[in-house]
Write a protein that holds these residues in place. Structure first.
Motif, PDB file in Angstrom:
ATOM      1  N   TRP A 242     -25.316  33.813  36.076  1.00  0.00           N
ATOM      2  CA  TRP A 242     -25.883  32.477  36.235  1.00  0.00           C
ATOM      3  C   TRP A 242     -27.354  32.485  36.632  1.00  0.00           C
ATOM      4  CZ3 TRP A 242     -21.172  31.455  39.863  1.00  0.00           C
ATOM      5  CH2 TRP A 242     -20.012  31.353  39.075  1.00  0.00           C
TER       6      TRP A 242
ATOM      7  N   SER B 105     -28.404  33.439  39.504  1.00  0.00           N
ATOM      8  CA  SER B 105     -28.384  32.965  40.892  1.00  0.00           C
ATOM      9  C   SER B 105     -28.813  34.062  41.854  1.00  0.00           C
ATOM     10  CB  SER B 105     -26.970  32.509  41.287  1.00  0.00           C
ATOM     11  OG  SER B 105     -26.474  31.522  40.411  1.00  0.00           O
ATOM     12  N   GLN B 106     -29.408  33.646  42.941  1.00  0.00           N
ATOM     13  CA  GLN B 106     -29.635  34.579  44.046  1.00  0.00           C
ATOM     14  C   GLN B 106     -28.305  34.815  44.748  1.00  0.00           C
ATOM     15  OE1 GLN B 106     -33.167  34.085  46.558  1.00  0.00           O
ATOM     16  NE2 GLN B 106     -31.808  34.126  48.327  1.00  0.00           N
TER      17      GLN B 106
ATOM     18  N   SER C 181     -30.292  28.330  41.964  1.00  0.00           N
ATOM     19  CA  SER C 181     -28.910  28.415  42.432  1.00  0.00           C
ATOM     20  C   SER C 181     -28.756  29.603  43.360  1.00  0.00           C
ATOM     21  CB  SER C 181     -27.929  28.518  41.256  1.00  0.00           C
ATOM     22  OG  SER C 181     -28.231  29.611  40.430  1.00  0.00           O
ATOM     23  N   LEU C 182     -27.844  29.444  44.312  1.00  0.00           N
ATOM     24  CA  LEU C 182     -27.579  30.464  45.314  1.00  0.00           C
ATOM     25  C   LEU C 182     -26.081  30.657  45.432  1.00  0.00           C
ATOM     26  CD1 LEU C 182     -28.622  32.294  47.662  1.00  0.00           C
ATOM     27  CD2 LEU C 182     -28.412  30.282  49.151  1.00  0.00           C
ATOM     28  N   VAL C 183     -25.616  31.876  45.258  1.00  0.00           N
ATOM     29  CA  VAL C 183     -24.210  32.230  45.469  1.00  0.00           C
ATOM     30  C   VAL C 183     -24.094  32.898  46.833  1.00  0.00           C
ATOM     31  CG1 VAL C 183     -22.321  33.730  44.739  1.00  0.00           C
ATOM     32  CG2 VAL C 183     -23.619  32.452  43.032  1.00  0.00           C
TER      33      VAL C 183
ATOM     34  N   CYS D 142     -16.678  25.763  42.789  1.00  0.00           N
ATOM     35  CA  CYS D 142     -17.858  26.410  42.205  1.00  0.00           C
ATOM     36  C   CYS D 142     -17.704  26.541  40.698  1.00  0.00           C
ATOM     37  CB  CYS D 142     -18.076  27.786  42.821  1.00  0.00           C
ATOM     38  SG  CYS D 142     -18.492  27.765  44.578  1.00  0.00           S
TER      39      CYS D 142
ATOM     40  N   CYS E  98     -31.881  37.924  42.295  1.00  0.00           N
ATOM     41  CA  CYS E  98     -30.869  38.393  43.231  1.00  0.00           C
ATOM     42  C   CYS E  98     -31.458  39.450  44.146  1.00  0.00           C
ATOM     43  CB  CYS E  98     -29.682  38.956  42.459  1.00  0.00           C
ATOM     44  SG  CYS E  98     -28.431  39.664  43.517  1.00  0.00           S
TER      45      CYS E  98
ATOM     46  N   ALA F  14     -22.918  35.769  39.823  1.00  0.00           N
ATOM     47  CA  ALA F  14     -24.260  35.376  40.253  1.00  0.00           C
ATOM     48  C   ALA F  14     -25.303  35.896  39.275  1.00  0.00           C
ATOM     49  CB  ALA F  14     -24.541  35.902  41.663  1.00  0.00           C
TER      50      ALA F  14
ATOM     51  N   VAL G 150     -20.276  24.790  38.082  1.00  0.00           N
ATOM     52  CA  VAL G 150     -21.054  25.548  37.101  1.00  0.00           C
ATOM     53  C   VAL G 150     -20.767  25.048  35.684  1.00  0.00           C
ATOM     54  CG1 VAL G 150     -21.305  27.818  36.030  1.00  0.00           C
ATOM     55  CG2 VAL G 150     -21.346  27.596  38.517  1.00  0.00           C
TER      56      VAL G 150
END
Length: 213
Positions: free
Chosen positions: A151, A153-154, A128-130, A70, A197, A148, A74
């Protein structure tokens, strides 16, 4: 337009029983990143291999990464923003556990700086998804939530799922595949890099301290 799904394993790689190997057989156009020594987690080398994989793809690239992969995904995506369609980041390793030379040796008398200073802290220009768990030995949930948030990210907290690998029972992983398909479907429905998120644990988090997970 044809898309490529680039699988980016973590430290020690992903063996035949790992969900990433299962993904390769399930997702059309999926292939594993090449040119990485899975036993030597050196971030610049890994990130360059991911960049090479993106550059050699014929169209936009989806990155499906696990653990240390990851961090490499990234970092690579931050310099290939126009080529990355989205990222599924599963159980991202805590950069505090690593140095520029590899895995941190807590017994060493010489303590090198962690990788945290080299990890992007700005939103990625792609959905993007974490995916994280509450009992991951490689990263605390609070640290995963912090990154997350950085970035854009969700965050998907899937509960007590360990490191989301073979040891925690994640070989064939239909839920993970469903999350990936949902992420792909959402690409055209949300502003780029603006997936909110859904977890309260990422609200107002300070930068994480060195984790011992």
């Amino acid at each position: 337009m044809q898309h490529t799904t680039l699988i980016v394993p973590g430290f020690h790689g992903s063996g035949p029983a790992h969900w990433q190997t299962w993904f390769e057989a399930q997702v059309p156009g999926a292939r594993r990143v090449s040119g990485i020594d899975w036993e030597q987690p050196v971030l610049p080398r890994w990130a360059q291999a991911v960049r090479d994989g993106i550059d050699h793809a014929s169209g936009p690239v989806w990155l499906v990464a696990h653990s240390f992969g990851c961090l490499a995904a990234v970092l690579a995506a931050s310099s290939r923003r126009e080529r990355v369609a989205g990222l599924l980041l599963v159980a991202p390793a805590d950069p505090e556990r690593f140095t520029p030379q590899g895995l941190r040796d807590a017994r060493s008398s010489v303590q090198l700086p962690s990788l945290a200073r080299w990890i992007p802290r700005s939103p990625l220009d792609a959905p993007s998804l974490v995916v994280a768990s509450t009992n991951d030995p490689w990263v605390r949930l609070s640290s995963a939530a912090y990154w997350a948030q950085c970035w854009g990210s969700q965050l998907e907290n899937i509960g007590a799922a360990g490191h989301i690998n073979v040891d925690s029972g994640h070989g064939p992983w239909p839920h993970g595949l469903a999350l990936f398909k949902a992420l792909q479907a959402a690409q055209g429905e949300v502003p780029i890099g603006n997936i909110t998120c859904r977890s309260r644990c990422c609200d107002g988090l300070p930068p994480p301290h060195r984790a011992t997970a």
